[in-house]
Every structure is written in C-alpha cells, then in structure tokens.
Motif scaffolding. Structure first.
Motif, short mmCIF file in Angstrom:
data_model
loop_
_atom_site.label_atom_id
_atom_site.label_comp_id
_atom_site.label_asym_id
_atom_site.label_seq_id
_atom_site.Cartn_x
_atom_site.Cartn_y
_atom_site.Cartn_z
N VAL A 159 19.35 1.21 -15.15
CA VAL A 159 18.37 2.29 -15.29
C VAL A 159 17.15 2.02 -14.42
CG1 VAL A 159 16.79 3.41 -16.91
CG2 VAL A 159 19.16 2.99 -17.58
N ALA A 160 16.64 0.78 -14.46
CA ALA A 160 15.48 0.43 -13.64
C ALA A 160 15.81 0.46 -12.16
CB ALA A 160 14.97 -0.96 -14.04
N HIS A 161 16.99 -0.03 -11.80
CA HIS A 161 17.39 -0.08 -10.39
C HIS A 161 17.48 1.32 -9.78
CE1 HIS A 161 19.43 -2.07 -6.96
NE2 HIS A 161 20.05 -0.90 -6.85
N GLU A 162 18.15 2.23 -10.47
CA GLU A 162 18.31 3.58 -9.91
C GLU A 162 16.99 4.32 -9.86
OE1 GLU A 162 20.98 3.89 -8.43
OE2 GLU A 162 22.10 2.30 -9.43
N LEU A 163 16.11 4.07 -10.84
CA LEU A 163 14.78 4.68 -10.77
C LEU A 163 13.99 4.13 -9.59
CD1 LEU A 163 12.55 6.49 -11.86
CD2 LEU A 163 11.94 4.66 -13.46
N ALA A 164 14.04 2.82 -9.37
CA ALA A 164 13.32 2.22 -8.25
C ALA A 164 13.77 2.80 -6.91
CB ALA A 164 13.50 0.71 -8.26
N HIS A 165 15.04 3.19 -6.83
CA HIS A 165 15.56 3.82 -5.61
C HIS A 165 14.85 5.13 -5.28
CE1 HIS A 165 18.75 1.70 -3.66
NE2 HIS A 165 19.50 1.58 -4.73
N GLN A 166 14.25 5.78 -6.28
CA GLN A 166 13.58 7.04 -5.98
C GLN A 166 12.45 6.83 -4.96
OE1 GLN A 166 14.75 10.06 -7.26
NE2 GLN A 166 16.40 8.75 -8.02
N TRP A 167 11.90 5.62 -4.95
CA TRP A 167 10.93 5.26 -3.91
C TRP A 167 11.65 4.64 -2.70
CZ3 TRP A 167 9.82 5.06 -9.06
CH2 TRP A 167 8.61 5.63 -9.48
N PHE A 168 12.48 3.63 -2.95
CA PHE A 168 13.09 2.86 -1.86
C PHE A 168 14.55 3.28 -1.69
CE2 PHE A 168 9.69 0.21 -3.68
CZ PHE A 168 8.85 0.22 -2.57
N GLY A 169 14.76 4.20 -0.80
CA GLY A 169 16.07 4.79 -0.58
C GLY A 169 15.97 6.29 -0.50
N ASP A 170 15.14 6.88 -1.39
CA ASP A 170 14.99 8.33 -1.43
C ASP A 170 13.70 8.77 -0.73
OD1 ASP A 170 17.14 7.81 -3.03
OD2 ASP A 170 16.54 9.13 -4.66
N LEU A 171 12.56 8.29 -1.20
CA LEU A 171 11.28 8.64 -0.58
C LEU A 171 11.12 7.95 0.78
CD1 LEU A 171 8.58 10.16 -0.98
CD2 LEU A 171 7.66 8.04 -1.96
N LEU A 172 11.45 6.68 0.85
CA LEU A 172 11.55 5.93 2.10
C LEU A 172 13.01 5.57 2.28
CD1 LEU A 172 8.58 5.22 0.89
CD2 LEU A 172 8.64 3.35 2.54
N THR A 173 13.57 5.90 3.44
CA THR A 173 14.99 5.70 3.65
C THR A 173 15.21 4.86 4.90
OG1 THR A 173 15.38 7.89 2.71
CG2 THR A 173 17.21 6.87 3.88
N MET A 174 16.13 3.92 4.82
CA MET A 174 16.50 3.11 5.98
C MET A 174 16.84 4.03 7.17
SD MET A 174 20.24 2.06 4.49
CE MET A 174 21.30 3.38 3.83
N ARG A 175 16.39 3.63 8.35
CA ARG A 175 16.67 4.47 9.52
C ARG A 175 18.16 4.49 9.83
NH1 ARG A 175 14.04 7.14 13.20
NH2 ARG A 175 12.04 6.48 12.30
N ASP A 176 18.82 3.37 9.67
CA ASP A 176 20.28 3.31 9.79
C ASP A 176 20.77 2.19 8.89
OD1 ASP A 176 20.44 0.74 11.34
OD2 ASP A 176 19.45 1.94 12.88
N PHE A 177 22.07 2.06 8.76
CA PHE A 177 22.62 1.15 7.77
C PHE A 177 22.40 -0.32 8.13
CE2 PHE A 177 25.04 4.93 6.42
CZ PHE A 177 24.77 4.87 5.07
N SER A 178 21.99 -0.64 9.34
CA SER A 178 21.69 -2.03 9.66
C SER A 178 20.46 -2.52 8.89
CB SER A 178 21.48 -2.21 11.16
OG SER A 178 20.34 -1.52 11.61
N HIS A 179 19.63 -1.59 8.41
CA HIS A 179 18.45 -1.94 7.62
C HIS A 179 18.66 -1.59 6.14
CE1 HIS A 179 16.02 -2.78 11.21
NE2 HIS A 179 16.65 -1.75 11.76
#
Length: 452
Positions: A159-179
């Motif tokens: 639950v905590a991990h998927e919520l944290a993704h709302q910032w890191f992954g959703d709001l800020l997203t890796m430019r490509d999969f190498s990052h």
C-alpha cells in the motif's frame, strides 16, 4: 501507444456497463449517466485533464464493488473492495492511507497531486500492485483478515509502495527504462522512510538491514550497475536490483547529508521536475544545488559502477594513552565495474561512562583509514553505520561482553539489528553474560517481537 515513459497525455475514458457494476478509472468521475437506448446500462466517464499521465498507467476496473469513502485535504480517498469481503477487512487493509498521504506529501514538499486517490482490489492480478495514476490496482490476496492482522506487514508495504509511486513514477517519470531506479528505487526508499513512523524504528531498521543483506547477496551472484547506457527493454537483465539497491542509494544519501539537508534536496528535485521526465543526472544536480556539495563521486560509484565494498573493521585500546584506535580497510576484489569505493563510514562507540561517541571516517583507495579517539577508558563496544543502510559487507569482531553492551544500550536500532545478526552467527559457545542476556530477551514478553 508504444508503452514508453515519454508517451504522456491527458485522459478521458467512457465506459458503459450493466448498472450493477461500479467502474473505476484514472482521474475524476465526471459523469454517471443511464443509457436510455439500453435499459439497465450506465455510462461512467472519468477524466484527468489538468495533468497528464503515462500510457502504461491507464487503468479501468469494473465489478460489483463496495466502497469505503474517506477524505484527505478535500480530496476523495476511496477503497473499492469485492462484495464478498466485509468492510472491516477493507478498512484494516488500507486504513493507514491517510497517514501515508500526510507523510509523503510533507517529505516530498508536494501535496498529493491528483484529484483523488482510489485503491481497487482485483483477482488474478499479475503483481501485488500497480501504481496507475490516481487509481492503484491491488491484488485481492492483500486483503488482511483479522486473525493474521498482527503479522501482515507485507500488505502495508505494498500500500505504501504504490502510493509513493504517485510521486516517483507518475508525477516524475524516468525518461527511459535505463533510469528505472528513479521510479522503483526512490519509491522503495519513501516506503521505508514512512515505515519508521508508521511501523516503528525497530521494524524500519530490520527492513533496511534485510535490504542490505539481500543486495549484497545479489551482488555476489552477479553484479551490474543501476544505470546502463544501452537499455533494450524493461526486463533487460543488466538493470541491477533497481528496487533494493536504488532504495539504499537514497538511504546512503540521507545518512551522508543528514535528514534536514536530505529532505530539502529531495523537495527541490520533486518541485523542479514534477510533471516531467527525469534522469539520474537530474537527481544529482538537484542534490548538488541544494547541498552545495559535489556528489559526482557518489553517483558514479553507486549508479554507473557495480558491486559493494567489503570492510574489515578492527579496534584496539591503548591503555597507556587512554585512546581507542579504529581502523577500516576495503577488502573486496576490484575487477570489471567493481571499484575501490569512497566510503563515509560512521562509527558509534559506547563509552565507559554509558555515553556514545560518533565519528565519521573516510575510506578512499587501497590504504586503511584510522581514527584515534581519546576516551580515557576502554570502550564498552564498537559499532558502525548507526544511520543504517550502508551497502557493504562488514566484518567486525569483538568480545561477547561488547555485544551484550551494544545490544542493551546502543541508541541506534540499526546498530542493534546488526548486533543481533552478529550474535546469531556467533562462532563457538557464548560466555555467560551473552547467554544470560539472550535468554532474558527471549523470555521477556515485553521485548520487541523482532528479538524474540
């Protein structure tokens, strides 16, 4: 859509289902309208127009859901659960979400950015959870039954991990999969950072310790860098341990800078790049701009090189001089992408008067590094990494009495967790003091469950 991080767009989805179904999708529910031409059918319309989202984060779920509705700073927080599950179970499973939203918003400096947050349980899902923008999908096996609730920490982690993704992954997203570690590693770190508050310092220390041990073991099986220059696909095996190793990179930055400076730097990174695509260089620049430090050495060795340091720690007390000498040396094999690391090594020394002395020494290269501490009397114990999370294999031997003093009096849960591991690997029979101490903890019903 070609399912890449740079494929971003605003969103509107309209779904027509039988009226017995509830539909959940990304963004805000803007309409629920009956279909006169199809009696008994309803159209649900969701929209995310003020922000964009990544193509692989679009979701829709439809079922005869029941709903737990809460509110956070004026935004709906909804849990959609199956009709054969009681409401108490749903609340038990996601009931910490509001506190997580408080913590993560404060930690990142950006309030949860979307119009609402939904958590949707589905069956036969491929993973435990998926961080679809504003609407996380969770596997129904995560629902926590009352009889196992005291032992079900995995669910809170997801639950905590998927919520944290709302910032890191959703709001800020890796430019490509190498990052990719910028999505998964920082998210895993934020999950663990919340763990300190949500689950307690002992539980958080155990989590960090297990992460270090698991990453060291993974390195020993075959190591590679976090960031690779030619990344073919999300499943590319050259992407090394983006969850655990990535989280430890952030934890080591936190210990290096201290909580206040680390938080300020993280908030600069989030504020500067929200709504955009990021690379590891963006993270480095934000931390350098905020701290005023040159951190190229740190990011090079931990993201573009591989492996971890192996450290041998030795100590000796000079009774005549009243001083303790602590010496540390790197012993790992340097080959391929595994270097001699630059290591800021924090020491914790338990003094004879019951106090604690902390000291940082720096290792850089083949030579051993030493520090001499004028203590006046022999120390009760010597420990390393009181802040936790140093990605290293550490060899430290001391007397059984020293381990007893460390376990009984160290103020650091990370030191105590490493101490219990050392005692578990104790060679030969323990002395009476250590045997009695361990026996007393095992029989003490008030002792933390981790130690019993």
């Amino acid at each position: 859509s070609w399912d890449q991080p740079g494929d971003r767009f605003t969103y509107e989805g309209r779904f027509t289902v039988e009226e017995r179904f509830v539909v959940v999708s990304n963004g805000r529910l803007v309409a629920r309208e009956p279909r006169p031409e199809r009696p008994g059918w309803v159209s649900w319309t969701y929209a995310l127009q003020d922000q964009d989202l990544v193509s692989y984060l679009v979701m829709v779920a439809a079922a005869e859901y029941r709903v737990v509705a809460e509110s956070w700073r004026g935004k709906p927080v909804l849990t959609y659960f199956p009709p054969d599950v009681d409401e108490a179970t749903a609340r038990r499973t996601t009931g910490r979400t509001l506190g997580m939203l408080d913590f993560m918003s404060d930690a990142t400096g950006v309030d949860y950015p979307y119009p609402g947050y939904s958590q949707v349980f589905v069956q036969r899902f491929l993973w435990s959870g998926m961080e679809n923008t504003s609407a996380t999908v969770l596997e129904r096996n995560l629902l926590v039954q009352q009889e196992v609730a005291p032992h079900q920490q995995r669910t809170q982690g997801v639950v905590a991990h998927e919520l944290a993704h709302q910032w890191f992954g959703d709001l800020l997203t890796m430019r490509d999969f190498s990052h990719r570690w910028l999505n998964e590693g920082i998210t895993t770190f934020l999950e663990s950072w919340w763990w300190e508050t949500g689950m307690g310092p002992e539980e958080a220390a155990d989590r960090v310790f297990s992460r270090v041990r698991g990453t060291v073991e993974a390195d020993d099986r075959g190591t590679g860098p976090l960031v690779v220059p030619f990344f073919a696909a999300q499943s590319d095996p050259r992407s090394n341990n983006v969850y655990s190793r990535g989280a430890l990179v952030m934890q080591m930055l936190r210990v290096l800078l201290g909580d206040e400076d680390f938080r300020r730097a993280l908030q600069l990174y989030v504020g500067r790049h929200q709504g955009g695509l990021v690379t590891t260089d963006d993270l480095q620049r934000a931390f350098e701009d905020s701290s005023g430090l040159a951190l190229g050495w740190f990011f090079q060795q931990w993201t573009t090189l591989a492996g971890h340091p192996s450290l041998r720690i030795e100590s000796a007390f000079d009774a005549e001089a009243g001083a303790l000498r602590v010496t540390a040396k790197q012993t790992q094999t340097v080959a391929g992408l595994v270097p001699r690391f630059v290591v800021p090594l924090d020491l914790e020394i338990g003094t004879a008067d019951g106090g604690v002395v902390e000291q940082r020494i720096w290792l850089d290269g083949d030579e051993a590094s030493s520090v001499v501490l004028p203590l006046g009397a022999p120390p009760r114990y010597v420990a390393v990494d009181p802040g936790g999370g140093l990605l290293a294999a550490i060899e430290l031997e001391q007397s059984d009495d020293a381990w007893v003093a460390l376990l009984g009096t160290s103020p650091s849960p990370h030191v105590r967790r490493a101490g219990w591991d050392a005692v578990a690997r104790h060679k030969g029979p323990p002395n009476e003091a250590l045997r009695s101490f361990v026996g007393a903890v095992l029989s003490d019903g008030a002792a933390h469950p981790l130690w019993r």
